[in-house]
Design an enzyme around this catalytic site. Structure first.
Site, PDB file in Angstrom:
ATOM      1  N   ARG A  67       0.852  -1.184   0.000  1.00  0.00           N
ATOM      2  CA  ARG A  67       0.000   0.000   0.000  1.00  0.00           C
ATOM      3  C   ARG A  67       0.896   1.246   0.000  1.00  0.00           C
ATOM      4  O   ARG A  67       1.995   1.223   0.574  1.00  0.00           O
ATOM      5  CB  ARG A  67      -0.893   0.033   1.247  1.00  0.00           C
ATOM      6  CG  ARG A  67      -2.048  -0.961   1.223  1.00  0.00           C
ATOM      7  CD  ARG A  67      -3.117  -0.614   0.188  1.00  0.00           C
ATOM      8  NE  ARG A  67      -4.234  -1.533   0.165  1.00  0.00           N
ATOM      9  CZ  ARG A  67      -4.354  -2.556  -0.693  1.00  0.00           C
ATOM     10  NH1 ARG A  67      -3.419  -2.784  -1.595  1.00  0.00           N
ATOM     11  NH2 ARG A  67      -5.414  -3.340  -0.654  1.00  0.00           N
ATOM     12  N   HIS A 104      -1.266   0.479  -9.399  1.00  0.00           N
ATOM     13  CA  HIS A 104      -1.940  -0.470  -8.496  1.00  0.00           C
ATOM     14  C   HIS A 104      -2.485  -1.646  -9.319  1.00  0.00           C
ATOM     15  O   HIS A 104      -3.681  -1.966  -9.276  1.00  0.00           O
ATOM     16  CB  HIS A 104      -3.067   0.210  -7.713  1.00  0.00           C
ATOM     17  CG  HIS A 104      -3.453  -0.576  -6.484  1.00  0.00           C
ATOM     18  ND1 HIS A 104      -3.778  -0.004  -5.282  1.00  0.00           N
ATOM     19  CD2 HIS A 104      -3.559  -1.916  -6.282  1.00  0.00           C
ATOM     20  CE1 HIS A 104      -4.071  -0.947  -4.397  1.00  0.00           C
ATOM     21  NE2 HIS A 104      -3.944  -2.115  -4.992  1.00  0.00           N
TER      22      HIS A 104
HETATM   23  P1  NDP Z   1      -1.485 -11.766   4.836  1.00  0.00           P
HETATM   24  O1  NDP Z   1      -2.434 -11.284   5.869  1.00  0.00           O
HETATM   25  O2  NDP Z   1      -1.608 -13.165   4.356  1.00  0.00           O
HETATM   26  O3  NDP Z   1       0.023 -11.577   5.323  1.00  0.00           O
HETATM   27  C1  NDP Z   1       0.438 -10.457   5.993  1.00  0.00           C
HETATM   28  C2  NDP Z   1       1.871 -10.637   6.480  1.00  0.00           C
HETATM   29  O4  NDP Z   1       2.321  -9.406   7.059  1.00  0.00           O
HETATM   30  C3  NDP Z   1       1.991 -11.707   7.582  1.00  0.00           C
HETATM   31  O5  NDP Z   1       3.190 -12.415   7.441  1.00  0.00           O
HETATM   32  C4  NDP Z   1       2.010 -10.846   8.854  1.00  0.00           C
HETATM   33  O6  NDP Z   1       2.680 -11.458   9.946  1.00  0.00           O
HETATM   34  C5  NDP Z   1       2.796  -9.666   8.368  1.00  0.00           C
HETATM   35  N1  NDP Z   1       2.554  -8.499   9.250  1.00  0.00           N
HETATM   36  C6  NDP Z   1       1.395  -7.892   9.550  1.00  0.00           C
HETATM   37  N2  NDP Z   1       1.596  -6.891  10.443  1.00  0.00           N
HETATM   38  C7  NDP Z   1       2.912  -6.900  10.710  1.00  0.00           C
HETATM   39  C8  NDP Z   1       3.731  -6.137  11.589  1.00  0.00           C
HETATM   40  N3  NDP Z   1       3.230  -5.163  12.360  1.00  0.00           N
HETATM   41  N4  NDP Z   1       5.053  -6.417  11.636  1.00  0.00           N
HETATM   42  C9  NDP Z   1       5.578  -7.413  10.869  1.00  0.00           C
HETATM   43  N5  NDP Z   1       4.851  -8.187  10.017  1.00  0.00           N
HETATM   44  C10 NDP Z   1       3.537  -7.925   9.952  1.00  0.00           C
HETATM   45  O7  NDP Z   1      -1.626 -10.741   3.609  1.00  0.00           O
HETATM   46  P2  NDP Z   1      -1.406 -11.037   2.060  1.00  0.00           P
HETATM   47  O8  NDP Z   1      -0.065 -11.632   1.872  1.00  0.00           O
HETATM   48  O9  NDP Z   1      -2.577 -11.762   1.495  1.00  0.00           O
HETATM   49  O10 NDP Z   1      -1.462  -9.547   1.456  1.00  0.00           O
HETATM   50  C11 NDP Z   1      -0.562  -8.548   1.878  1.00  0.00           C
HETATM   51  C12 NDP Z   1      -0.964  -7.199   1.319  1.00  0.00           C
HETATM   52  O11 NDP Z   1      -0.678  -7.103  -0.070  1.00  0.00           O
HETATM   53  C13 NDP Z   1      -2.455  -6.853   1.373  1.00  0.00           C
HETATM   54  O12 NDP Z   1      -2.838  -6.458   2.661  1.00  0.00           O
HETATM   55  C14 NDP Z   1      -2.568  -5.734   0.356  1.00  0.00           C
HETATM   56  O13 NDP Z   1      -2.327  -4.494   1.002  1.00  0.00           O
HETATM   57  C15 NDP Z   1      -1.428  -6.010  -0.615  1.00  0.00           C
HETATM   58  N6  NDP Z   1      -1.915  -6.380  -1.946  1.00  0.00           N
HETATM   59  C16 NDP Z   1      -1.610  -5.563  -3.013  1.00  0.00           C
HETATM   60  C17 NDP Z   1      -2.009  -5.888  -4.279  1.00  0.00           C
HETATM   61  C18 NDP Z   1      -1.634  -5.043  -5.436  1.00  0.00           C
HETATM   62  O14 NDP Z   1      -2.063  -5.298  -6.559  1.00  0.00           O
HETATM   63  N7  NDP Z   1      -0.811  -4.045  -5.260  1.00  0.00           N
HETATM   64  C19 NDP Z   1      -2.802  -7.089  -4.557  1.00  0.00           C
HETATM   65  C20 NDP Z   1      -3.066  -7.888  -3.384  1.00  0.00           C
HETATM   66  C21 NDP Z   1      -2.634  -7.516  -2.127  1.00  0.00           C
HETATM   67  P3  NDP Z   1       2.139 -12.821  10.605  1.00  0.00           P
HETATM   68  O15 NDP Z   1       2.574 -13.914   9.612  1.00  0.00           O
HETATM   69  O16 NDP Z   1       2.853 -12.905  11.885  1.00  0.00           O
HETATM   70  O17 NDP Z   1       0.647 -12.704  10.705  1.00  0.00           O
HETATM   71  C1  OXD Z   2      -5.744  -6.154  -2.987  1.00  0.00           C
HETATM   72  C2  OXD Z   2      -5.346  -5.184  -3.961  1.00  0.00           C
HETATM   73  O1  OXD Z   2      -5.594  -5.896  -1.801  1.00  0.00           O
HETATM   74  O2  OXD Z   2      -5.749  -5.327  -5.115  1.00  0.00           O
HETATM   75  O3  OXD Z   2      -6.205  -7.245  -3.377  1.00  0.00           O
HETATM   76  O4  OXD Z   2      -4.614  -4.246  -3.670  1.00  0.00           O
END
Ligand code: NDP
Ligand code: OXD
Length: 310
Positions: A225, A273
């Site tokens: 993000r 994005h």
């Molecule tokens: P998940 O919820 O599966 O994974 C999130 C990861 O971040 C986990 O490993 C979590 O740790 C870690 N995390 C969360 N908070 C913290 C913190 N404070 N400190 C350290 N690590 C942290 O999310 P996804 O992998 O499915 O997606 C990640 C992000 O990707 C989405 O939230 C979205 O914003 C972005 N995205 C962007 C897209 C685009 O096209 N640009 C498309 C899809 C997603 P833990 O394993 O301990 O829970």
């Molecule tokens: C998502 C994105 O979070 O598209 O899936 O950014």
């Protein structure tokens, strides 16, 4: 009872068709034509949707995000109290993100920015061969997306590190957690890839302190993000050469305003994005599954943890 669908106008019909293909009995209403608010049991929404609106629906049982990220749903005033939120975990969304990460890691690893500049100047000059096993990649966020990207990078021979909120053990990945862990990982990284959810804890994580902890000449890749990045700090690091390049898919605000220096920066690769785009037909089965589960009072899949914010 009906399902409210609210997304960008050009995908609304695709979503409606995809949901009906899974369950033709669904009554789907397209926002803003929601009809009687008391008749809505589920809301399937993307960023444009106003959470205040959902507080008007007394029988709402579930909110489903059309993407993996849910930060937009938690902006004040947040979801209506007592209504659970589910997000997407989708194979094709994950694959799309891993492709985008690989594209940009390889672009930087193979000195593509430099070769493009040489091509523009008609310079025939071979740069030193890059060494894959010496290019250490640190991934912020080892969830659905981060873990898949980590495995793909490992398969190509890159040393991979990862940072998560809780300690994690992924074969071949050197794990870090906590604030100290993040700085320790950055100090060893040649490239940082951000795949974190945006929460109050992760906002602004890509700042001067983190980038300053990296070795000079490193690369930054952000597809999570825009709020993760302190834009001025990233630009300053690119201008000074401390960062040799950045691949950026997400910004605050979006769309990125025309006057933003990111558009024309020579060391920035920019996408709108679009790193990974949800494909309605792929995501629809789990959305319908959650509508059925909410209706029957069963536990949801891919439920968002309100405490953690993701
Ligand atoms: P998940 O919820 O599966 O994974 C999130 C990861 O971040 C986990 O490993 C979590 O740790 C870690 N995390 C969360 N908070 C913290 C913190 N404070 N400190 C350290 N690590 C942290 O999310 P996804 O992998 O499915 O997606 C990640 C992000 O990707 C989405 O939230 C979205 O914003 C972005 N995205 C962007 C897209 C685009 O096209 N640009 C498309 C899809 C997603 P833990 O394993 O301990 O829970
Ligand atoms: C998502 C994105 O979070 O598209 O899936 O950014």
């Amino acid at each position: 009872m009906a399902v409210l669908l609210s997304t960008k106008s050009h995908t609304m019909q695709d979503w409606k068709a995809a949901l009906l293909a899974v369950d033709p009995s669904l009554e789907i209403r397209l926002f803003p034509e929601a009809g009687d608010p008391a008749g809505i049991e589920a809301a399937v929404v993307w960023t444009a949707h106003d959470m205040m609106e959902l507080r008007r629906y007394p029988n709402l049982r579930v909110i489903v995000s059309m993407g993996a990220g849910v930060d937009h749903l938690f902006r004040p005033p947040g979801p209506p109290p007592g209504v659970p939120v589910a997000r997407l975990v989708d194979e094709r969304l994950t694959q799309g993100m891993t492709e985008w990460v690989l594209l940009n890691v390889l672009r930087f690893h193979r000195q593509d920015l430099d070769y493009r500049a040489q091509q523009a100047a008609k310079v025939w000059h071979e740069l030193p061969a890059p060494e894959t096993s010496a290019r250490r990649i640190g991934i912020l966020g080892l969830g659905e997306l981060g873990t898949d990207a980590a495995r793909a990078l490992l398969a190509l021979g890159f040393p991979v590190m990862g940072w998560s909120r809780r300690p994690k053990d992924i074969a071949g990945v050197e794990g870090f957690h906590g604030e100290d862990g993040l700085m320790a990982m950055a100090a060893k990284a040649d490239m940082l890839v951000c795949l974190l959810p945006l929460t109050p804890q992760t906002r602004g994580v890509l700042d001067a302190r983190l980038i300053g902890a990296m070795k000079p000449g490193g690369f930054l890749i952000n597809a999570a993000r825009g709020g993760h990045m302190v834009a001025d700090h990233v630009l300053a690091a690119l201008d000074s050469g401390h960062l040799a390049g950045a691949a950026l898919d997400v910004f605050e605000p979006e769309p990125l305003p025309p006057e933003s220096p990111f558009w024309s920066h020579k060391r920035v690769i920019l996408t709108p994005h679009a790193a990974s785009i949800t494909i309605p037909s792929s995501a629809a089965p789990q959305v319908v599954e959650n509508i059925h589960r909410a209706r029957d009072g069963r536990a949801l899949v891919n439920l968002v943890d309100f405490g953690a914010g993701y």
